[in-house]
Design a protein around this motif. Structure first.
Motif, PDB file in Angstrom:
ATOM      1  N   VAL A 713      82.776  39.956  34.707  1.00 29.34           N
ATOM      2  CA  VAL A 713      83.279  41.305  34.960  1.00 29.34           C
ATOM      3  C   VAL A 713      84.587  41.456  34.196  1.00 29.34           C
ATOM      4  N   ILE A 714      84.682  42.497  33.380  1.00 30.12           N
ATOM      5  CA  ILE A 714      85.859  42.699  32.532  1.00 30.12           C
ATOM      6  C   ILE A 714      86.475  44.063  32.823  1.00 30.12           C
ATOM      7  N   ILE A 715      87.782  44.078  33.042  1.00 29.53           N
ATOM      8  CA  ILE A 715      88.525  45.330  33.234  1.00 29.53           C
ATOM      9  C   ILE A 715      89.381  45.556  32.000  1.00 29.53           C
ATOM     10  N   LEU A 716      89.177  46.688  31.350  1.00 31.44           N
ATOM     11  CA  LEU A 716      89.939  46.988  30.138  1.00 31.44           C
ATOM     12  C   LEU A 716      91.359  47.424  30.498  1.00 31.44           C
ATOM     13  N   CYS A 717      92.314  46.916  29.742  1.00 34.86           N
ATOM     14  CA  CYS A 717      93.710  47.333  29.882  1.00 34.86           C
ATOM     15  C   CYS A 717      94.083  48.042  28.588  1.00 34.86           C
ATOM     16  N   LYS A 718      93.704  49.278  28.474  1.00 32.58           N
ATOM     17  CA  LYS A 718      93.883  49.993  27.208  1.00 32.58           C
ATOM     18  C   LYS A 718      95.312  50.507  27.057  1.00 32.58           C
ATOM     19  N   ALA A 719      95.815  51.195  28.060  1.00 29.26           N
ATOM     20  CA  ALA A 719      97.173  51.749  27.953  1.00 29.26           C
ATOM     21  C   ALA A 719      98.219  50.804  28.516  1.00 29.26           C
ATOM     22  N   GLY A 720      97.788  49.875  29.330  1.00 32.02           N
ATOM     23  CA  GLY A 720      98.713  48.937  29.956  1.00 32.02           C
ATOM     24  C   GLY A 720      97.971  48.169  31.020  1.00 32.02           C
ATOM     25  N   VAL A 721      98.588  47.101  31.505  1.00 32.09           N
ATOM     26  CA  VAL A 721      97.947  46.285  32.541  1.00 32.09           C
ATOM     27  C   VAL A 721      98.117  46.988  33.883  1.00 32.09           C
ATOM     28  N   HIS A 722      97.052  47.060  34.619  1.00 37.70           N
ATOM     29  CA  HIS A 722      97.085  47.750  35.905  1.00 37.70           C
ATOM     30  C   HIS A 722      97.965  47.000  36.902  1.00 37.70           C
ATOM     31  N   ASP A 723      98.434  47.708  37.900  1.00 36.80           N
ATOM     32  CA  ASP A 723      99.306  47.124  38.913  1.00 36.80           C
ATOM     33  C   ASP A 723      98.589  45.998  39.663  1.00 36.80           C
ATOM     34  N   MET A 724      99.298  44.889  39.872  1.00 36.83           N
ATOM     35  CA  MET A 724      98.683  43.731  40.525  1.00 36.83           C
ATOM     36  C   MET A 724      98.211  44.073  41.941  1.00 36.83           C
ATOM     37  N   GLY A 725      99.015  44.846  42.664  1.00 36.41           N
ATOM     38  CA  GLY A 725      98.626  45.221  44.027  1.00 36.41           C
ATOM     39  C   GLY A 725      97.338  46.031  44.040  1.00 36.41           C
ATOM     40  N   ASP A 726      97.201  46.957  43.085  1.00 40.72           N
ATOM     41  CA  ASP A 726      95.974  47.759  43.013  1.00 40.72           C
ATOM     42  C   ASP A 726      94.765  46.884  42.718  1.00 40.72           C
ATOM     43  N   LEU A 727      94.924  45.941  41.785  1.00 39.82           N
ATOM     44  CA  LEU A 727      93.807  45.061  41.425  1.00 39.82           C
ATOM     45  C   LEU A 727      93.418  44.166  42.606  1.00 39.82           C
ATOM     46  N   HIS A 728      94.422  43.627  43.280  1.00 40.42           N
ATOM     47  CA  HIS A 728      94.150  42.736  44.412  1.00 40.42           C
ATOM     48  C   HIS A 728      93.429  43.501  45.528  1.00 40.42           C
ATOM     49  N   ALA A 729      93.901  44.718  45.830  1.00 41.59           N
ATOM     50  CA  ALA A 729      93.270  45.509  46.895  1.00 41.59           C
ATOM     51  C   ALA A 729      91.835  45.877  46.529  1.00 41.59           C
ATOM     52  N   MET A 730      91.603  46.166  45.250  1.00 39.12           N
ATOM     53  CA  MET A 730      90.268  46.586  44.823  1.00 39.12           C
ATOM     54  C   MET A 730      89.284  45.416  44.822  1.00 39.12           C
ATOM     55  N   MET A 731      89.737  44.248  44.400  1.00 43.98           N
ATOM     56  CA  MET A 731      88.832  43.103  44.270  1.00 43.98           C
ATOM     57  C   MET A 731      88.609  42.359  45.579  1.00 43.98           C
ATOM     58  N   LEU A 732      89.656  42.260  46.398  1.00 42.18           N
ATOM     59  CA  LEU A 732      89.573  41.437  47.605  1.00 42.18           C
ATOM     60  C   LEU A 732      89.698  42.249  48.893  1.00 42.18           C
ATOM     61  N   GLY A 733      89.834  43.567  48.762  1.00 38.89           N
ATOM     62  CA  GLY A 733      89.933  44.390  49.957  1.00 38.89           C
ATOM     63  C   GLY A 733      88.607  44.480  50.689  1.00 38.89           C
ATOM     64  N   LYS A 734      88.671  44.949  51.921  1.00 40.90           N
ATOM     65  CA  LYS A 734      87.450  45.104  52.709  1.00 40.90           C
ATOM     66  C   LYS A 734      86.648  46.294  52.199  1.00 40.90           C
ATOM     67  N   PRO A 735      85.325  46.135  52.126  1.00 45.07           N
ATOM     68  CA  PRO A 735      84.504  47.289  51.729  1.00 45.07           C
ATOM     69  C   PRO A 735      84.651  48.430  52.728  1.00 45.07           C
ATOM     70  N   THR A 736      84.302  49.611  52.296  1.00 41.09           N
ATOM     71  CA  THR A 736      84.418  50.791  53.155  1.00 41.09           C
ATOM     72  C   THR A 736      83.480  50.661  54.350  1.00 41.09           C
ATOM     73  N   VAL A 737      84.007  50.929  55.533  1.00 40.09           N
ATOM     74  CA  VAL A 737      83.162  50.871  56.735  1.00 40.09           C
ATOM     75  C   VAL A 737      82.209  52.062  56.745  1.00 40.09           C
ATOM     76  N   LEU A 738      81.108  51.909  57.481  1.00 38.24           N
ATOM     77  CA  LEU A 738      80.166  53.012  57.630  1.00 38.24           C
ATOM     78  C   LEU A 738      80.757  54.045  58.585  1.00 38.24           C
ATOM     79  N   HIS A 739      80.941  55.261  58.098  1.00 37.02           N
ATOM     80  CA  HIS A 739      81.484  56.346  58.903  1.00 37.02           C
ATOM     81  C   HIS A 739      80.388  57.370  59.150  1.00 37.02           C
ATOM     82  N   SER A 740      80.451  58.011  60.300  1.00 37.69           N
ATOM     83  CA  SER A 740      79.510  59.093  60.582  1.00 37.69           C
ATOM     84  C   SER A 740      79.901  60.327  59.783  1.00 37.69           C
ATOM     85  N   GLN A 741      78.916  60.915  59.121  1.00 31.34           N
ATOM     86  CA  GLN A 741      79.110  62.196  58.436  1.00 31.34           C
ATOM     87  C   GLN A 741      78.316  63.287  59.154  1.00 31.34           C
ATOM     88  N   PHE A 742      78.051  63.037  60.439  1.00 31.41           N
ATOM     89  CA  PHE A 742      77.218  63.971  61.196  1.00 31.41           C
ATOM     90  C   PHE A 742      77.904  65.336  61.293  1.00 31.41           C
TER      91      PHE A 742
END
Length: 1220
Positions: A713-742
């Motif tokens: 898996v490759i993430i392009l850093c075209k304009a600059g390297v993305h924020d470390m906190g954003d990358l960490h949250a995206m890669m290791l964060g919890k997936p979205t829980v199932l929410h009711s859309q009723f």
């Protein structure tokens, strides 16, 4: 100008051998036609003409015909209620014999064969009674009803009843379960009393009337409780029969007591078992191997050529036991194995399976895969119906919902329903469909849920198990069959093409070393003026097209050299997908043999198109790209092209695929490498970072099982390297829980309202959004409270206590009004300003009642704000017990009298919540908060506990005591209106109501009774809790109930045959808006219901069509205003804005036969979007046609059919490659 004259010729009278013939002149062309019609005798044959000077004599006089047919024909006159006017018009002929002709009643018995149990030989026939005779799809929810006509067996009819949803509870207002009698008749506000007292009264009156006058008195005076228990165990008829068979009241009472005792003993273990079994979600352990799998299933329904994973074996074991399962696993983990086994199992059992998918394209792909594996597979979509009699049917979830509401006969034979991509339930627009289907499925259908990994799989399964009253086995695995390696890429030229930095290893370790290396590499090539590494919100628009081209050219050449193709490049913009693919003009990734194979496949696939359609610009462009191994996949691509690209990709002939997020859904098309053009996307409201669940879903496409050791898996850093906190949250964060859309839709409401046995409130109560309602625990507590109330001494309402109940209701209303005002004050800006350090407040909670306190500290938490306060109290009452602080005790007498300690005055320091402060006084004290708090905390330690309080505490305590003693009957508080300047209508009305209720309390006599406290205190506190719980389990506490009542006001005449934009279409139908339009104009006008994009090109349309558009906007404006008047939170402008007319010209020209290449030039909308909108428009036209025929407008129905035929042609409705 040429003129043609018709000469008048006098003809002789008609003879007996002459034929009744005459001539009809057709317009001004001079063409004549010979017509026949009966004529009166001895009259000449007059010439006829269609010219405007007069109608032909053969034309009927409509007025005469209507009068003759409807007013003078006895067959049209009503049988009942014929008034004098009808009698004057026509005299009815009495035909008594016609009363004897009636339809045959259904047989109530049948013949059953008696066979020898050992040989099977036929011995005899016996007559058996048949149950449920006379039931049909028009009057019953039962599976025992007789089947409908064959034409309705597949999709059902919107006049059919659905089958009874699984584990649907009977109406809680019913008297007895076997009678299902309502306590309150529909439409009336009051009904019969079926409470404990009322039940006994009914039985007493029956006994007195029919048999034993003395029995009623005995029951009433002696054993009321036992008799009620007996009534709750038996049906009313059983009770009556039983009582009337007895001789004396003593016999009855004795036998009743024995029956109640025995039955309750039998029910106790059942209730205990039921209590132990209340957890419906059952997590399955997959950590240990399943060694006895083949022993437990010696003859599997389907054999796989590979060894199954543990989670797959566990799921199959549950399927063999006919249990429902929820399988949550990563992409490409092998969830489809579970679905395949269920299909094979249903074929073995000779039952049926339905496989549902969230999108039509996924349905087509699954049809091809399952057709290859099983053969007996059918497909149902909006425009395609293949092998509907097959044992496995593949369809979208919307079609299954329609089949359930319309009572399709397929549901009878259904064993499994497989829901793929269940996490799609989070979709705001379509997620409600999943909930509707899960709720409406009958009891005999088992459920298989396949989903990506979600954190709340157990919670979701618990909800399904609770509404279906069956266990759901949760099988969840986080193991990936092919581990992933995540990299940052900073290269943009041949020199820097190897700048690939590992950020997340296959074990899930986040490597900060790799991140900082990427930052340094980027920093070296960035001038001091443009240094932006590591910044947040790096936008993909910070680079130019030439810079993007350099990055892609470099990366793809590098990956091709390392043999890391095929590559899926996720780009969150259709325009950038196209631009990136077109920019790679010099990149060629295929060999000559692959080029030949691609060419022959393209030629073969495109033969189903017309010659002109094969030369569309998009097809020509894609042909060139595909030959070089480059593909593009998004919603703007023509459907047939997308299928060609998918098939070539699965063969490994497409080396690089630029795709949007939709490619990551569903079908197993893994790649060697996945590249992210950016980690930001637009979600319809604004740009945001990818959520962990979205990233995992797309990244999971990397790594081919059995081919690759790891996926890249490759993430392009075209304009600059993305924020470390954003990358960490995206890669290791919890997936979205199932929410009711009723949410409530008019389609749902109408489908449920037409069946009396189904209620919209039942649907709301069973939705995932109401899963937090612990109804079982509430009902258990309600039962306990009722027992407590019944065990208390009877309420004395005589003498001084005669107004006791009125007093209770008044003081309850006063307390609620006080709390409402208090909440309004404390949530207002002025109220919070008043609650500053040094403010004297009145505290009332579980420990204190009307005690004075002074605020020392205010927390900064705006959500759960707390106030640290010094409060005076009795000596020995300094510490609160547990949760008592948050529970206010019920005080039977409303009083503003301040607390004054009877003995020595003590103090305590506590953290108060907003609801603990009953009033804000006008007084303030000068205090030193830090000293008070520090001194108090110090004296809480054991070794300083006996120390005297400090000077600051002593002074503040004495000041509070002095205030209480100076104002024993109440201290002046801040008035919400006059002091805090709260001018809201609710606040002003609340203050006035509060004063009136306070004055009312002075007039009650019960408070002067010596037994008042013992009569009220315990009973009323129990009653208060009981009332609250009864409200929580009632329909009145449903979140969506107010909106339901609002929508009912809006839609009294909406048509249930229409499934989208019901209000607008119904109004257009009843106002005959479509009647003056031609079929192609009707199709063009209705395109506003399916087209959702904004366009920059204004369509050129006819005047008639423009009038139709104006009328549609007018109707939409009126509906929007009506919805606002009824309280629905959507402005009229927003309601009107959802109807877009950007494709009216395109659809109009397409319906008139213009080639697709020409209509594509009329708009800036991409070809794939045009095709999808016209396909959806065809479904709308079919719905309008059906609705028109139901309301009796056959002309409009025929017009809609012609419009549908006009648009169903050529490339728009080309058959899918997956289905042929």
């Amino acid at each position: 100008m040429n003129c043609c004259f018709l000469l008048r010729v006098d003809l002789p009278p008609v003879g007996p051998d002459d034929l009744p013939l005459s001539l009809l002149e057709m317009g001004c062309s001079g063409r004549l036609e010979l017509i026949t019609h009966p004529l009166p005798q001895n009259r000449p044959l007059p010439p006829h003409s269609t010219l405007p000077h007069g109608l032909p004599p053969t034309c009927l006089d409509l007025k005469t015909e209507v009068e003759k047919r409807f007013l003078r024909d006895p067959a049209w006159l009503p049988v009942h209620g014929v008034d004098d006017a009808f009698h004057k018009i026509s005299k009815r002929n009495k035909e008594v014999d016609s009363l004897l002709h009636c339809s045959l009643s259904p047989l109530h018995s049948g013949l059953s064969v008696v066979r020898d149990p050992t040989t099977g030989m036929l011995l005899d026939f016996t007559e058996v009674l048949l149950e449920d005779t006379g039931l049909s799809a028009k009057n019953s929810l039962s599976l025992q009803r007789q089947p409908g006509p064959p034409s309705e067996s597949l999709r059902g009819s919107n006049t059919n009843y659905p089958f009874l949803p699984g584990s649907r509870k009977r109406n809680r207002d019913s008297l007895f379960l076997d009678l299902d009698l309502l306590a309150v008749p529909p439409g009336l506000k009051a009904g019969m009393d079926f409470s404990d007292k009322g039940l006994i009264s009914v039985l007493l009156s029956a006994c007195i009337t029919y048999h034993h006058p003395s029995l009623g008195c005995a029951l009433l005076s002696k054993n009321k409780k036992i008799c009620h228990s007996f009534l709750t165990l038996m049906s009313f008829q059983t009770c009556m029969t039983y009582f009337l068979q007895q001789n004396t009241s003593e016999d009855i009472l004795k036998n009743v007591a024995n029956t109640v005792s025995l039955t309750e003993q039998k029910k106790k273990p059942q209730q205990e078992d039921k209590g132990d079994n209340k957890k419906w979600a059952v997590p399955v352990d997959i950590t240990s191997p399943c060694d006895d799998f083949y022993k437990r299933i010696p003859d599997p329904a389907f054999k796989y050529p590979f060894e199954l994973d543990v989670f797959q074996k566990q799921a199959i074991l549950r399927l063999e036991a006919h249990d429902s399962v929820f399988v949550a696993a990563h992409t490409s983990a092998g969830k489809t194995v579970v679905a395949e086994y269920a299909i094979a199992l249903s074929q073995k059992h000779m039952t049926r399976t339905i496989y549902t998918s969230p999108i039509k394209a996924l349905s087509n792909q699954k049809f091809r895969d399952f057709k290859t594996t099983f053969g007996d597979v059918g497909l149902l979509t909006g425009d395609v119906q293949l092998s509907p009699e097959a044992s496995c049917l593949i369809m979208t979830t919307e079609i299954l919902r329609s089949m359930l509401y319309n009572g399709s006969e397929v549901i009878r034979d259904l064993e499994w329903v497989i829901f793929d991509e269940v996490h799609y339930i989070n979709d705001a627009e379509r997620g409600v469909v999943w909930e509707e289907v899960l709720i409406m499925l009958p009891e005999h259908v088992s459920i298989i849920l396949l989903s990506a990994t979600v954190p709340n799989a157990v919670e979701f399964s618990e909800w399904i198990g609770r509404i279906k009253k069956r266990p759901i086995y949760v099988i969840s695995t986080i193991k990936r069959p092919v581990p992933l390696e995540h990299y940052l890429y900073t290269g943009n030229s041949t020199k820097t093409q190897k700048e690939l930095f590992l950020l997340l290893d296959p074990s899930g370790n986040f490597l900060t070393k790799g991140y900082y290396a990427a930052v340094e590499a980027k920093k070296e090539r960035t001038s001091k003026h443009a240094q932006s590494f590591g910044t947040k919100n790096v936008s993909q628009h910070n680079t130019t097209a030439s810079q993007d081209r350099a990055v892609w050219q470099t990366l793809l050449s590098y990956l091709s050299q390392r043999q890391q193709t095929p590559v899926v490049a996720f780009t969150f913009s259709r325009t950038r997908c196209d631009e990136n693919a077109r920019s790679l003009t010099s990149l060629d990734l295929t060999s000559s043999i692959e080029k030949s194979e691609i060419h022959s496949f393209l030629q073969k696939s495109l033969t189903r198109l017309r010659g002109g359609d094969r030369q569309l610009p998009q097809i020509l462009l894609m042909r060139d790209l595909l030959k070089r191994g480059i593909g593009v996949h998004h919603s703007g691509i023509l459907p047939i092209l997308k299928e060609i690209i998918e098939m070539l990709f699965s063969r490994g002939l497409v080396k690089v695929l630029f795709a949007t997020e939709t490619f990551a859904m569903g079908v197993n098309m893994p790649a060697r490498t996945v590249v992210f053009d950016s980690i930001r996307k637009h979600d319809g409201t604004g740009f945001r970072n990818l959520l962990p669940g979205e990233y995992i879903q797309m990244a999971g496409r990397a790594g081919r099982r059995g081919l690759d050791a790891t996926g890249t898996v490759i993430i392009l850093c075209k304009a600059g390297v993305h924020d470390m906190g954003d990358l960490h949250a995206m890669m290791l964060g919890k997936p979205t829980v199932l929410h009711s859309q009723f949410r409530l839709t008019y389609t749902m409401i109408l489908n449920l309202l037409r069946v009396e046995a189904l209620r919209v409130t039942d649907m709301m109560r069973r939705s995932f959004s109401e899963n937090h309602r612990d109804t079982q625990a509430h009902e258990k507590r309600i039962s306990e409270l009722r027992n407590t109330l019944s065990s208390l001494p009877p309420l004395d309402t005589e003498g001084q206590l005669s107004d006791l109940l009125s007093y209770y209701h008044t003081i309850t209303e006063l307390r609620i009004t006080t709390e409402t005002l208090q909440r309004a004050v404390l949530e207002s800006m002025n109220g919070l300003k008043a609650l500053s350090v040094g403010r004297v407040v009145i505290v009332s909670n579980g420990q204190h009642h009307n005690a004075l306190g002074v605020i020392l500290q205010v927390s900064n938490d705006a959500v759960n704000r707390t106030f640290t306060a010094l409060i005076i109290c009795e000596k020995g009452n300094e510490e609160a017990a547990g949760d008592d602080l948050s529970n206010k005790a019920f005080h039977p007498i409303y009083s503003t009298t301040l607390f004054i300690p009877e003995g020595p005055c003590s103090h305590t320091v506590q953290k108060l919540k907003l609801q603990d402060i009953s009033a804000i006084t006008t007084k303030t004290l000068k205090v030193i908060p830090e000293r008070i708090i520090d001194n108090y905390n110090k004296r809480q330690q054991p070794r300083f506990r006996l120390d005297p309080p400090g000077q600051a505490i002593s002074t503040a305590t004495q000041e509070l005591l002095r205030l209480a003693e100076a104002n024993p009957n109440g201290i002046t508080t801040l008035d919400p209106v006059n002091d805090l300047h709260l001018k809201g209508v609710d606040v002003v009305e609340g203050v006035m109501r509060h004063r009136v209720l306070q004055d009312c309390l002075k007039d009650f006599h019960c408070i002067h009774s010596p037994t008042f406290t013992e009569q009220v205190c315990e009973r009323m506190s129990v009653q208060e809790e009981l009332d609250m719980l009864l409200f929580l389990v009632s329909d009145q506490s449903l979140t969506l109930l107010p909106e339901y009542h609002q929508r009912i006001k809006v839609s009294p005449s909406t048509h249930s045959a229409i499934s989208s934009h019901e209000l607008l279409l119904t109004e257009l139908l009843f106002e005959n808006t479509l009647s003056p339009l031609a079929p192609e104009e009707s199709a063009a006008l209705l395109s506003c219901l399916v087209f959702t994009q904004n366009t920059q090109i204004d369509p050129h349309i006819t005047n008639t069509l423009q009038e139709g558009i104006n009328q549609v906007l007018s109707v939409a404006q009126r509906i929007g205003e009506l919805q606002m008047d009824c309280g629905i939170a959507q402005t009229a402008e927003d309601f009107v804005a959802q109807f877009k007319f950007g494709l009216t010209e395109v659809v109009y020209c397409w319906a008139r036969g213009m080639p697709f290449a020409e209509i594509a030039q009329l708009t800036d909308v991409q070809e794939g979007t045009i095709v999808r909108c016209i396909q959806r428009l065809d479904e709308v036209l079919k719905e309008v046609r059906q609705a028109a025929r139901i309301v009796g407008d056959s002309v409009l129905g025929s017009k809609m059919e012609r419009a549908s035929l006009a648009i169903r042609r050529d490339i728009v409705f080309t058959a899918s490659l997956y289905t042929h």
